[in-house]
Design a protein around this motif. Structure first.
Motif: not given
Lengths: 162, 162
Positions: A56, B63, B68-69, A35, B65-66, A58, B55
């Motif tokens: 994308r 989600t 987390r990012s 990202m 994972d999103v 992290a 992202i």
């Protein structure tokens, strides 16, 4: 003015044109990358609207959510190649899981237990993610999966072969 | 020639310049959107390298994972606003979970049990994802989260307010 208002103003200059009609990516390519704000995917790879799926998160790490996206990309929208791109100076490579978790706790008061995706060896993180993709049985097309390190300072891509 | 070879050739034309040195996004903005090939994020929003975290996954859905990012984006890299963008004609809105799972099984022979992120009401999917973000305690900055529908045919963004 908020950032969101600034970028909304910019949308008046954008023209999508014919690409609006093409659901399946023209290059049959899915790109997975970080990202990071410095990774200008379409600029770097010369992608035009309609060319490729871009996923994308992290670190550009292969997670369950990435596999969900690639599953849909390949089975429903006919992509055949996967290009993985990590980059130099990634925040996930500069800190350990413990250090990152500590910083997050300091900033938010929240404890972190899940895997944040950190890595100590940037090359190894690419090798590991390529392996994860190649071992994913739900991906129909696994013969053209390639991984790259994007050097932000030198501004070039170097292929990483396991 | 493989698609990956084509886009590699394009990288020779890209110049990152000063942006290579800026780790924290200049606009303090994180954008969450779909992997769809027609969503040209930097073109649409006028983002230059270094401006914003981007992202992307199938559907632009929120989600784990999103989260987390975004957690890393806010706590470590100082972003303050989140811009959510879904778009018209999304594959996840054209099929139900059952239909999508069936197509995947037909294409790969693999059975799908996890949530694929489909939705029946595109506006509601944005409202739902904004709510998920606003209810995420680990995100330090939740006062500037806004959601938009990107109309690919009309080529404009419309804000969706819950």
């Amino acid at each position: 003015m908020d950032a969101i208002d600034k970028v909304l103003w910019n949308t008046r200059l954008h023209y999508l044109g014919m690409a609006a009609r093409t659901t399946e990516p023209v290059l049959k390519l899915a790109v997975l990358t970080c990202m990071d704000a410095r990774v200008d995917v379409s600029g770097l790879l010369g992608l035009r609207p309609g060319d490729a799926h871009v996923i994308r998160n992290a670190g550009g790490r292969v997670t369950d959510d990435v596999l969900r996206s690639l599953l849909i990309s390949q089975a429903i929208l006919s992509t055949r190649e996967i290009m993985l791109i990590h980059h130099t100076d990634c925040a996930l490579g500069r800190m350990t899981q413990a250090q990152l978790a500590e910083r997050i706790t300091a900033a938010t008061g929240q404890f972190v237990t899940e895997d944040l995706g950190t890595f100590s060896d940037p090359i190894q993180s690419i090798v590991q993610d390529i392996e994860r993709l190649k071992e994913a049985p739900r991906l129909a097309n696994r013969d053209k999966i390639r991984g790259f390190m994007y050097d932000l300072q030198a501004n070039n891509l170097k292929e990483i072969v396991a």
